[in-house]
Scaffold this active site. Structure first.
Site, short mmCIF file in Angstrom:
data_model
loop_
_atom_site.label_atom_id
_atom_site.label_comp_id
_atom_site.label_asym_id
_atom_site.label_seq_id
_atom_site.Cartn_x
_atom_site.Cartn_y
_atom_site.Cartn_z
N GLU A 286 -2.92 14.23 -3.11
CA GLU A 286 -1.65 14.79 -2.66
C GLU A 286 -1.01 13.83 -1.67
O GLU A 286 -1.71 13.04 -1.03
CB GLU A 286 -1.86 16.12 -1.92
N GLU B 69 0.82 -1.21 0.00
CA GLU B 69 0.00 0.00 0.00
C GLU B 69 0.86 1.27 0.00
O GLU B 69 0.52 2.25 -0.65
CB GLU B 69 -0.94 0.01 1.21
N PRO C 34 -16.53 -0.16 15.55
CA PRO C 34 -17.44 -0.32 14.40
C PRO C 34 -17.76 0.99 13.68
O PRO C 34 -18.15 0.97 12.51
CB PRO C 34 -18.71 -0.91 15.04
#
Lengths: 140, 140
Positions: A96, A46, A67
């Site tokens: 950005e 990632e 949650p």
């Protein structure tokens, strides 16, 4: 859904990205973990996709699972502290990618990332994880 | 799939359950997290279901995600250290619930729980989480 997020240190700043998809705002780089992928592999992937830098994972910080932390669906995120060198360049999911010091963290943060960053800076200042995060265990 | 597991300390021992479903063997109490449920809520619920004791969560230990850690499917588990008083009584998913000291941990452990328990005892002996778990980050 399982996700990872990264607190990526470059010198004495951390990297945030500006999201181009809802929920809008600034956020830690991160994303969904693929089936069959370890959290560590997902975190490194990632970072490469979102800020175009190769990161070195330093530490698993904490796993957040409120949650309500993601308005889209219930996600459980494991946050890593990582380090990198160079200049982050935004990938497809980021408008950005910029460096911020503790006193310039923007106010419009997506998800619970404002809280996570606050926990991180308390940890950096020497507070123990148990001290920062322990009380949260009392009220699940 | 998101799961939780618990290292439940009762005096100077920890609780293990004997599984009645595959994979067989002894294991830490734990199970699947429901959608919309925090990890902490799930951990307390699973302890009540599996060993019939009310536990107090003390600390989030670590989140394990090796794709091979569960032979059934890829699960990501967050492990909590908790404490309890009383005698564990096995619930539906457990044939037995017993207390073990470090030198009596059984050899036939399911999942990666042998590794998790080894990490835990190293942590108890004073090693830092970074020292125990840090190297694993190098090879995702």
């Amino acid at each position: 859904m399982v996700t990872v997020d990264l607190i990526i240190e470059i010198a004495d700043k951390i990297v945030l990205i500006k999201r181009v998809n809802p929920p809008y705002g600034w956020a830690l780089p991160g994303g969904f973990v693929d089936y069959g992928e370890s959290l560590e592999t997902a975190a490194v992937r990632e970072a490469a996709e979102e800020i175009n830098l190769e990161v070195t994972l330093r530490e698993q910080f904490h796993t957040y699972s409120d949650p309500d932390r993601d308005p889209r669906q219930h996600t459980v995120t494991t946050v890593y502290i990582a380090e990198a060198k160079g200049t982050p360049k935004p990938g497809d999911d980021a408008g950005e990618a910029r460096l911020f010091s503790q006193d310039t963290i923007p106010a419009d943060m997506a998800f619970d990332h404002e809280k996570i960053i606050e926990d991180y800076f308390r940890y950096c200042s020497g507070e123990s994880k148990k001290g920062i995060l322990g009380l949260r265990l009392e009220k699940p």
